[in-house]
Design a protein around this motif. Structure first.
Motif, PDB file in Angstrom:
ATOM      1  N   PHE A 291       0.914  -1.160   0.268  1.00 17.67           N
ATOM      2  CA  PHE A 291       0.274  -0.321   0.630  1.00 17.67           C
ATOM      3  C   PHE A 291       0.770   1.747   0.363  1.00 17.67           C
ATOM      4  O   PHE A 291       0.795   2.397  -1.253  1.00 17.67           O
ATOM      5  N   LEU A 292       1.896   1.257   0.956  1.00 19.34           N
ATOM      6  CA  LEU A 292       2.471   2.462   0.827  1.00 19.34           C
ATOM      7  C   LEU A 292       3.613   2.506  -1.036  1.00 19.34           C
ATOM      8  O   LEU A 292       3.871   3.998  -0.358  1.00 19.34           O
ATOM      9  N   ASP A 293       3.864   1.255  -1.338  1.00 16.61           N
ATOM     10  CA  ASP A 293       4.330   1.647  -2.911  1.00 16.61           C
ATOM     11  C   ASP A 293       3.558   2.653  -3.549  1.00 16.61           C
ATOM     12  O   ASP A 293       4.383   3.033  -4.245  1.00 16.61           O
ATOM     13  N   GLY A 294       2.659   2.873  -3.730  1.00 18.55           N
ATOM     14  CA  GLY A 294       1.535   4.388  -4.299  1.00 18.55           C
ATOM     15  C   GLY A 294       1.950   5.285  -3.535  1.00 18.55           C
ATOM     16  O   GLY A 294       1.873   5.891  -4.558  1.00 18.55           O
ATOM     17  N   LEU A 295       2.829   5.333  -2.800  1.00 15.07           N
ATOM     18  CA  LEU A 295       2.791   6.785  -2.068  1.00 15.07           C
ATOM     19  C   LEU A 295       4.342   6.586  -2.774  1.00 15.07           C
ATOM     20  O   LEU A 295       4.705   8.185  -2.991  1.00 15.07           O
ATOM     21  N   ALA A 296       4.998   5.499  -2.471  1.00 15.58           N
ATOM     22  CA  ALA A 296       6.344   5.837  -3.129  1.00 15.58           C
ATOM     23  C   ALA A 296       6.007   7.019  -5.035  1.00 15.58           C
ATOM     24  O   ALA A 296       7.187   6.971  -4.961  1.00 15.58           O
ATOM     25  N   GLN A 297       5.433   6.198  -5.836  1.00 15.44           N
ATOM     26  CA  GLN A 297       5.089   6.009  -6.865  1.00 15.44           C
ATOM     27  C   GLN A 297       4.484   7.769  -7.595  1.00 15.44           C
ATOM     28  O   GLN A 297       4.724   8.486  -7.879  1.00 15.44           O
ATOM     29  N   ALA A 298       3.833   8.408  -6.146  1.00 19.53           N
ATOM     30  CA  ALA A 298       3.314   9.689  -6.222  1.00 19.53           C
ATOM     31  C   ALA A 298       4.772  10.522  -6.024  1.00 19.53           C
ATOM     32  O   ALA A 298       4.903  11.277  -6.898  1.00 19.53           O
ATOM     33  N   SER A 299       5.590  10.374  -5.190  1.00 14.34           N
ATOM     34  CA  SER A 299       6.414  11.096  -4.616  1.00 14.34           C
ATOM     35  C   SER A 299       7.305  10.881  -5.881  1.00 14.34           C
ATOM     36  O   SER A 299       8.317  11.878  -6.497  1.00 14.34           O
ATOM     37  N   GLN A 301       7.163  10.115  -9.517  1.00 16.75           N
ATOM     38  CA  GLN A 301       6.746  11.436 -10.288  1.00 16.75           C
ATOM     39  C   GLN A 301       6.781  12.977 -10.301  1.00 16.75           C
ATOM     40  O   GLN A 301       7.649  13.595 -10.903  1.00 16.75           O
ATOM     41  N   LEU A 302       6.097  13.376  -8.852  1.00 14.59           N
ATOM     42  CA  LEU A 302       6.196  14.700  -8.750  1.00 14.59           C
ATOM     43  C   LEU A 302       7.810  14.939  -8.646  1.00 14.59           C
ATOM     44  O   LEU A 302       8.025  16.200  -9.429  1.00 14.59           O
ATOM     45  N   CYS A 303       8.106  14.444  -8.204  1.00 15.08           N
ATOM     46  CA  CYS A 303       9.051  15.049  -7.816  1.00 15.08           C
ATOM     47  C   CYS A 303      10.576  14.838  -8.609  1.00 15.08           C
ATOM     48  O   CYS A 303      10.932  15.615  -9.267  1.00 15.08           O
ATOM     49  N   GLY A 304      10.405  13.163 -10.050  1.00 19.25           N
ATOM     50  CA  GLY A 304      11.005  13.624 -11.031  1.00 19.25           C
ATOM     51  C   GLY A 304      11.163  14.508 -12.112  1.00 19.25           C
ATOM     52  O   GLY A 304      11.508  14.634 -12.575  1.00 19.25           O
ATOM     53  N   LYS A 305       9.405  14.794 -12.062  1.00 19.37           N
ATOM     54  CA  LYS A 305       8.541  16.245 -12.991  1.00 19.37           C
ATOM     55  C   LYS A 305       9.491  17.229 -12.251  1.00 19.37           C
ATOM     56  O   LYS A 305       9.929  18.152 -13.031  1.00 19.37           O
ATOM     57  N   ALA A 306       9.478  17.634 -11.001  1.00 15.71           N
ATOM     58  CA  ALA A 306      10.143  18.821 -10.642  1.00 15.71           C
ATOM     59  C   ALA A 306      11.664  18.846 -11.058  1.00 15.71           C
ATOM     60  O   ALA A 306      12.290  20.271 -11.587  1.00 15.71           O
ATOM     61  N   VAL A 307      12.898  17.751 -11.196  1.00 10.90           N
ATOM     62  CA  VAL A 307      14.453  17.878 -11.619  1.00 10.90           C
ATOM     63  C   VAL A 307      13.336  17.781 -12.886  1.00 10.90           C
ATOM     64  O   VAL A 307      14.856  19.158 -12.856  1.00 10.90           O
ATOM     65  N   ASP A 379      12.330   6.601  -1.285  1.00 12.91           N
ATOM     66  CA  ASP A 379      12.600   5.417  -2.113  1.00 12.91           C
ATOM     67  C   ASP A 379      12.451   5.907  -3.621  1.00 12.91           C
ATOM     68  O   ASP A 379      12.991   5.763  -4.659  1.00 12.91           O
ATOM     69  N   GLY A 380      10.754   6.841  -3.455  1.00 13.78           N
ATOM     70  CA  GLY A 380      10.352   7.542  -4.550  1.00 13.78           C
ATOM     71  C   GLY A 380      10.828   8.551  -5.255  1.00 13.78           C
ATOM     72  O   GLY A 380      11.188   8.637  -6.339  1.00 13.78           O
ATOM     73  N   ILE A 381      11.145   9.673  -3.963  1.00 12.92           N
ATOM     74  CA  ILE A 381      12.245  10.594  -4.329  1.00 12.92           C
ATOM     75  C   ILE A 381      12.967  10.583  -4.949  1.00 12.92           C
ATOM     76  O   ILE A 381      13.726  10.942  -6.000  1.00 12.92           O
TER      77      ILE A 381
END
Length: 447
Positions: A291-299, A301-307, A379-381
């Protein structure tokens, strides 16, 4: 030297939840498929068939996890392309990943005999179980190219924040798998081969539909092919970057699996009751991890887009919102595990000694949802920022700290010390990731 352009954009709380919730729903369905397959074969009443299926599933979980970088790496690179306003919307990244997926998948099929031999030597099943394992293995391996293509496709969809499409594709894989496994096993009486064939069909259908959706995004298959420039596809710099990310993610995965393997081995050495109770609690903890993997996926995408957009305010905002959402989600998961745990434990085992042991350590397993949350977010960030070297090194250092803590704490606290060490492992990962990220932020957003 020309300055790097910036593309300002805002990140809202809704942006985090729009990705995290569909991704969590998709990821949480993955353990259900194994449960259904085990139930379908288990009700046939043949222990050898069930053993072959279980061992086969373990083998493929391990093999395909080695190629999980195809999803993570593609998602991070695609998110950065979206942020940088790449007119091709990350097309070259997903095409490279699909090409690599096909090569690896076909190589696995060619090497099927060798892979099966290694599996048998490692697992050492009884003769009847070995026959069932071989039958399952030969059929299931046909899914390899399609399974890996799906990893690449899911990375592209999640990297573009098309989380709902990614969720629907994953639900399609599992839905087709479950329906056809039941039909093949009970209707056609194919046994474990039927369960394997259902899995193959699920991945084939999802891969074909996913490829169609990608092509439709670019105006059709012909228009998509016209946008693929061979020179860009085999660009040495891009290829080195992709393979470097892949290597680091594989090492990171190996270190993580080593921690879990050590945890399981130590539980085994403590006796069958501790082994069984730890296995139950670890599986409950893994559900929260999915379930927490979904949160990693959100971070990611959003942090990758910001970079990619070279916009640090969006990066900081995405990090803050992901961690805030993580506090709410992880606290809720921990409460569900703690208060609902006794019921789940009683459903999973009828052994009173195992039930008692599992209840005794339940609070430490539930705590893992909270202590593990920052590590999942970071992890996601780091994946979104393609700082996979930092994530690899952080995981390796955390593994050493975990092994040291477990060795010391088990001497004085027994099995409780092992669980405390696992919680410290999660916290160490988050702390090291945070420190590594802070040191690298100036370079990430340099003018």
């Amino acid at each position: 030297m020309a300055s790097r352009p910036t593309y300002p954009f805002d990140v809202r709380s809704a942006d985090v939840w729009k990705i995290a919730l569909p991704a969590s729903v998709a990821f949480i369905t993955e353990p259900m498929v194994g449960i259904v397959d085990i139930t379908v074969i288990g009700r046939l009443g043949d222990a050898a068939l069930l053993g072959g299926l279980v061992l086969g599933a373990i083998v493929f979980d391990f093999i395909f996890a080695l190629a999980y970088f195809l999803r993570l790496g593609t998602a991070g690179l695609t998110a950065q392309s979206v942020g940088a306003r790449d007119p091709k919307d990350g097309l070259m990244h997903v095409v490279r990943a699909i090409g690599l997926a096909v090569i690896i998948g076909l190589a696995m099929i060619v090497l099927s005999s060798a892979l099966l031999w290694v599996s048998v030597v490692t697992l050492q099943p009884e003769p009847a179980v070995e026959v069932a394992l071989a039958e399952y293995f030969q059929v299931r391996l046909l899914s390899a190219p399609f399974s890996l293509i799906n990893y690449a496709l899911l990375g592209w969809f999640y990297g573009r924040a098309a989380a709902r499409t990614g969720m629907l594709l994953q639900l399609l894989i599992h839905g087709v798998n479950i329906a056809l496994s039941i039909a093949f096993v009970y209707g056609l009486h194919w046994g474990v081969a039927g369960a394997a064939a259902g899995t193959v069909a699920g991945h084939v259908v999802a891969a074909l539909i996913g490829l169609y959706l990608v092509a439709r995004h670019y105006g059709g298959f012909r228009a998509t092919l016209e946008k693929i420039v061979p020179a860009e596809l085999v660009d040495p710099v891009a290829l080195r970057r992709m393979f470097g990310l892949s290597r680091d993610l594989m090492i990171r995965w190996g270190a993580l699996m080593s921690a879990y393997a050590y945890f399981a081995a130590q539980g085994s050495r403590a006796g069958e009751i501790t082994l069984a109770s730890n296995a139950i609690l670890l599986n409950m903890m893994m559900v929260s991890a999915f379930f927490l993997d979904g949160l990693a996926q959100a971070s990611e995408q959003l942090c990758g887009k910001a970079v990619g957009a070279n916009w640090r305010p969006a990066f900081e905002r995405a990090t803050s919102l992901a961690l805030t959402a993580g506090i709410a989600i992880s606290t809720g998961l921990a409460l569900v595990l703690y208060f609902g745990g006794p019921v789940i434990i009683d459903l999973m085992t009828t052994s009173e000694p195992v039930r008692e042991a599992a209840r005794h350590y339940l609070w430490l397993a539930a705590l893992c949802a909270i202590t593990g949350m920052p590590a999942f977010v970071y992890d996601g960030i780091l994946t979104g920022a393609t700082l996979n070297g930092a994530m690899r090194n952080g995981m390796l250092v955390s593994l050493v700290l975990f092994l040291g803590a477990a060795l010391v704490m088990q001497q004085t606290m027994g099995n409780a010390g092992l669980w405390v060490a696992l919680n410290l492992f999660f916290l160490a990962r988050a702390g090291i990731y945070w420190w590594s990220l802070e040191r690298r932020k100036p370079a990430l957003f340099a003018a």
